[in-house]
Scaffold this motif. Structure first.
Motif, PDB file in Angstrom:
ATOM      1  N   PRO A  24      -4.212 -11.263  16.637  1.00  0.00           N
ATOM      2  CA  PRO A  24      -3.006 -10.485  16.344  1.00  0.00           C
ATOM      3  C   PRO A  24      -2.042 -11.190  15.396  1.00  0.00           C
ATOM      4  CG  PRO A  24      -3.016 -11.187  18.635  1.00  0.00           C
ATOM      5  CD  PRO A  24      -4.331 -11.557  18.060  1.00  0.00           C
ATOM      6  N   SER A  25      -2.036 -12.518  15.381  1.00  0.00           N
ATOM      7  CA  SER A  25      -1.117 -13.217  14.474  1.00  0.00           C
ATOM      8  C   SER A  25      -1.522 -12.987  13.017  1.00  0.00           C
ATOM      9  CB  SER A  25      -1.063 -14.705  14.788  1.00  0.00           C
ATOM     10  OG  SER A  25      -2.355 -15.279  14.682  1.00  0.00           O
ATOM     11  N   ALA A  26      -2.821 -12.984  12.735  1.00  0.00           N
ATOM     12  CA  ALA A  26      -3.285 -12.716  11.368  1.00  0.00           C
ATOM     13  C   ALA A  26      -3.030 -11.258  10.995  1.00  0.00           C
ATOM     14  CB  ALA A  26      -4.767 -13.047  11.235  1.00  0.00           C
ATOM     15  N   LEU A  27      -3.205 -10.334  11.946  1.00  0.00           N
ATOM     16  CA  LEU A  27      -2.921  -8.927  11.675  1.00  0.00           C
ATOM     17  C   LEU A  27      -1.432  -8.716  11.417  1.00  0.00           C
ATOM     18  CD1 LEU A  27      -5.263  -7.401  14.371  1.00  0.00           C
ATOM     19  CD2 LEU A  27      -5.525  -7.155  11.914  1.00  0.00           C
ATOM     20  N   ALA A  28      -0.593  -9.445  12.160  1.00  0.00           N
ATOM     21  CA  ALA A  28       0.853  -9.353  11.943  1.00  0.00           C
ATOM     22  C   ALA A  28       1.217  -9.900  10.571  1.00  0.00           C
ATOM     23  CB  ALA A  28       1.590 -10.124  13.025  1.00  0.00           C
ATOM     24  N   GLU A  29       0.548 -10.965  10.159  1.00  0.00           N
ATOM     25  CA  GLU A  29       0.772 -11.530   8.825  1.00  0.00           C
ATOM     26  C   GLU A  29       0.371 -10.522   7.749  1.00  0.00           C
ATOM     27  OE1 GLU A  29      -0.584 -15.533   6.349  1.00  0.00           O
ATOM     28  OE2 GLU A  29      -1.475 -15.099   8.287  1.00  0.00           O
ATOM     29  N   LEU A  30      -0.713  -9.814   7.999  1.00  0.00           N
ATOM     30  CA  LEU A  30      -1.180  -8.791   7.058  1.00  0.00           C
ATOM     31  C   LEU A  30      -0.167  -7.661   6.919  1.00  0.00           C
ATOM     32  CD1 LEU A  30      -3.528  -7.363   5.429  1.00  0.00           C
ATOM     33  CD2 LEU A  30      -4.184  -6.369   7.602  1.00  0.00           C
ATOM     34  N   ASN A  44      -7.710   3.397   3.334  1.00  0.00           N
ATOM     35  CA  ASN A  44      -8.641   2.460   2.722  1.00  0.00           C
ATOM     36  C   ASN A  44      -8.698   1.236   3.616  1.00  0.00           C
ATOM     37  OD1 ASN A  44     -10.138   0.766   1.150  1.00  0.00           O
ATOM     38  ND2 ASN A  44      -8.902   1.010  -0.684  1.00  0.00           N
ATOM     39  N   LEU A  45      -9.855   0.981   4.210  1.00  0.00           N
ATOM     40  CA  LEU A  45      -9.982  -0.117   5.163  1.00  0.00           C
ATOM     41  C   LEU A  45      -9.862  -1.483   4.496  1.00  0.00           C
ATOM     42  CD1 LEU A  45     -12.891   1.243   7.379  1.00  0.00           C
ATOM     43  CD2 LEU A  45     -10.449   1.283   7.866  1.00  0.00           C
ATOM     44  N   LYS A  46      -9.961  -1.542   3.189  1.00  0.00           N
ATOM     45  CA  LYS A  46      -9.868  -2.823   2.490  1.00  0.00           C
ATOM     46  C   LYS A  46      -8.498  -3.031   1.854  1.00  0.00           C
ATOM     47  CE  LYS A  46     -14.757  -2.853   1.469  1.00  0.00           C
ATOM     48  NZ  LYS A  46     -15.780  -2.846   0.442  1.00  0.00           N
ATOM     49  N   LYS A  47      -7.563  -2.128   2.148  1.00  0.00           N
ATOM     50  CA  LYS A  47      -6.233  -2.204   1.539  1.00  0.00           C
ATOM     51  C   LYS A  47      -5.215  -2.653   2.571  1.00  0.00           C
ATOM     52  CE  LYS A  47      -2.801   0.604  -0.752  1.00  0.00           C
ATOM     53  NZ  LYS A  47      -2.202   1.897  -0.662  1.00  0.00           N
ATOM     54  N   ARG A  48      -4.255  -3.421   2.124  1.00  0.00           N
ATOM     55  CA  ARG A  48      -3.185  -3.917   2.989  1.00  0.00           C
ATOM     56  C   ARG A  48      -2.162  -2.811   3.216  1.00  0.00           C
ATOM     57  NH1 ARG A  48       0.158  -9.394   1.556  1.00  0.00           N
ATOM     58  NH2 ARG A  48       1.368  -9.433   3.468  1.00  0.00           N
ATOM     59  N   ILE A  49      -1.726  -2.623   4.475  1.00  0.00           N
ATOM     60  CA  ILE A  49      -0.694  -1.633   4.768  1.00  0.00           C
ATOM     61  C   ILE A  49       0.425  -2.310   5.560  1.00  0.00           C
ATOM     62  CG2 ILE A  49      -2.270   0.329   4.755  1.00  0.00           C
ATOM     63  CD1 ILE A  49      -2.195   0.336   7.784  1.00  0.00           C
ATOM     64  N   THR A  50       1.599  -1.703   5.530  1.00  0.00           N
ATOM     65  CA  THR A  50       2.734  -2.249   6.269  1.00  0.00           C
ATOM     66  C   THR A  50       2.650  -1.802   7.722  1.00  0.00           C
ATOM     67  OG1 THR A  50       4.164  -0.352   5.817  1.00  0.00           O
ATOM     68  CG2 THR A  50       4.175  -2.156   4.200  1.00  0.00           C
ATOM     69  N   TYR A  51       3.456  -2.436   8.559  1.00  0.00           N
ATOM     70  CA  TYR A  51       3.462  -2.116   9.985  1.00  0.00           C
ATOM     71  C   TYR A  51       3.963  -0.691  10.219  1.00  0.00           C
ATOM     72  CZ  TYR A  51       4.169  -2.893  14.995  1.00  0.00           C
ATOM     73  OH  TYR A  51       4.123  -2.810  16.358  1.00  0.00           O
ATOM     74  N   ALA A  52       4.959  -0.257   9.429  1.00  0.00           N
ATOM     75  CA  ALA A  52       5.478   1.114   9.579  1.00  0.00           C
ATOM     76  C   ALA A  52       4.405   2.131   9.207  1.00  0.00           C
ATOM     77  CB  ALA A  52       6.714   1.301   8.709  1.00  0.00           C
ATOM     78  N   LYS A 106       1.823   2.259  12.069  1.00  0.00           N
ATOM     79  CA  LYS A 106       2.258   3.003  13.251  1.00  0.00           C
ATOM     80  C   LYS A 106       2.313   4.507  12.998  1.00  0.00           C
ATOM     81  CE  LYS A 106       5.428   1.308  15.957  1.00  0.00           C
ATOM     82  NZ  LYS A 106       6.688   0.742  16.454  1.00  0.00           N
ATOM     83  N   ALA A 107       2.452   4.930  11.721  1.00  0.00           N
ATOM     84  CA  ALA A 107       2.505   6.354  11.398  1.00  0.00           C
ATOM     85  C   ALA A 107       1.120   7.005  11.427  1.00  0.00           C
ATOM     86  CB  ALA A 107       3.139   6.553  10.020  1.00  0.00           C
ATOM     87  N   LEU A 108       0.055   6.202  11.392  1.00  0.00           N
ATOM     88  CA  LEU A 108      -1.303   6.747  11.420  1.00  0.00           C
ATOM     89  C   LEU A 108      -1.653   7.254  12.814  1.00  0.00           C
ATOM     90  CD1 LEU A 108      -3.190   3.948   9.457  1.00  0.00           C
ATOM     91  CD2 LEU A 108      -2.658   6.235   8.628  1.00  0.00           C
ATOM     92  N   PRO A 109      -2.599   8.195  12.907  1.00  0.00           N
ATOM     93  CA  PRO A 109      -3.076   8.617  14.226  1.00  0.00           C
ATOM     94  C   PRO A 109      -3.772   7.447  14.941  1.00  0.00           C
ATOM     95  CG  PRO A 109      -3.832  10.134  12.535  1.00  0.00           C
ATOM     96  CD  PRO A 109      -3.191   8.996  11.838  1.00  0.00           C
ATOM     97  N   GLU A 110      -3.823   7.514  16.241  1.00  0.00           N
ATOM     98  CA  GLU A 110      -4.351   6.401  17.031  1.00  0.00           C
ATOM     99  C   GLU A 110      -5.808   6.078  16.685  1.00  0.00           C
ATOM    100  OE1 GLU A 110      -4.908   5.249  21.709  1.00  0.00           O
ATOM    101  OE2 GLU A 110      -3.272   6.600  21.143  1.00  0.00           O
ATOM    102  N   GLY A 111      -6.599   7.089  16.383  1.00  0.00           N
ATOM    103  CA  GLY A 111      -7.999   6.855  16.032  1.00  0.00           C
ATOM    104  C   GLY A 111      -8.138   6.045  14.753  1.00  0.00           C
ATOM    105  N   LEU A 112      -7.324   6.358  13.767  1.00  0.00           N
ATOM    106  CA  LEU A 112      -7.373   5.595  12.513  1.00  0.00           C
ATOM    107  C   LEU A 112      -6.829   4.185  12.705  1.00  0.00           C
ATOM    108  CD1 LEU A 112      -6.360   8.208   9.790  1.00  0.00           C
ATOM    109  CD2 LEU A 112      -8.584   7.198  10.196  1.00  0.00           C
ATOM    110  N   GLN A 113      -5.817   4.037  13.545  1.00  0.00           N
ATOM    111  CA  GLN A 113      -5.294   2.700  13.834  1.00  0.00           C
ATOM    112  C   GLN A 113      -6.397   1.836  14.444  1.00  0.00           C
ATOM    113  OE1 GLN A 113      -1.963   3.147  16.474  1.00  0.00           O
ATOM    114  NE2 GLN A 113      -0.614   3.969  14.899  1.00  0.00           N
ATOM    115  N   LYS A 114      -7.113   2.405  15.397  1.00  0.00           N
ATOM    116  CA  LYS A 114      -8.180   1.653  16.052  1.00  0.00           C
ATOM    117  C   LYS A 114      -9.286   1.292  15.074  1.00  0.00           C
ATOM    118  CE  LYS A 114      -7.622   3.215  20.802  1.00  0.00           C
ATOM    119  NZ  LYS A 114      -8.228   3.934  21.925  1.00  0.00           N
TER     120      LYS A 114
END
Length: 195
Positions: A85-91, A52-60, A63-71
């Motif tokens: 990147p600082s806001a993404l890290a906060e997320l 879900n692109l509107k849902k918050r996920i953890t860093y772990a 990283k478990a998602l495929p590279e295409g979904l991460q992008k």
């Protein structure tokens, strides 16, 4: 009616009967597709991921998602909110440096010293439910002491106590006052006593 005319009409009638009956018959010609069992379908299909692109996920989880979904997840956020990147890290609840390095390896580039606008950052935090107020630990005040030297000011003393004690809390205050004589300075001449 002549014989030729009769034969012609009879031929047309027979052809019409044949044509109508051919439409009613089921056709068994054509290519049949193979029928796979559920087990064979699972073996042929790879793992499925739901994001879900509107849902918050953890860093772990990220990283478990495929590279295409991460992008696609990061690209959606960057395009919509113009954050770095600082806001993404906060997320994701991770270190900003680690997230920045990880994203740069995935092909994302951010300008050095990039700062998102305040409106975009607030909208981003609001949409993803990121609280800017860090949760504070609730502490219980048992006792404290402080010391000062110099000219005494009662208002300053009360102000210091109010800063440490929550409003409405019961207190027991003990005050010890020690009056000190000023020490002679080195510039004053020392007086000698006569015998």
């Amino acid at each position: 009616m002549r014989d030729e005319e009769y034969l012609f009409k009879e031929d047309v009638r027979e052809k019409a009967i044949t044509a109508r009956s051919a439409k009613k018959r089921p056709r068994h010609s054509g290519c049949r597709l193979p029928q796979y069992t559920a087990k064979e379908m699972r073996e042929m299909s790879g793992p499925t991921y739901t994001l879900n692109l509107k849902k918050r996920i953890t860093y772990a989880e990220f990283k478990a998602l495929p590279e295409g979904l991460q992008k696609s997840y990061v690209q959606n956020i960057v395009d919509k909110y113009r954050v770095g990147p600082s806001a993404l890290a906060e997320l994701m609840g991770a270190n900003a440096g680690a997230v920045g390095v990880y994203l740069s390896k995935r092909g994302f580039s951010f300008k050095r010293g990039f700062q998102p606008t305040k409106d975009n950052l607030e909208r981003f935090r609001e949409d993803y439910g990121i609280s800017t107020n860090a949760p504070t630990k609730k502490i219980t005040l048992e006792n404290f002491s402080f010391c000062f030297s110099g000219a005494f000011n009662a208002a300053s003393f009360v102000k210091q106590i109010k800063a440490f004690v929550p409003e409405g809390q019961l207190l027991r205050v003990s005050v010890a006052v020690e009056v000190v004589e000023p020490e002679p300075s080195a510039t004053e001449p020392a007086t000698e006593e006569s015998p």
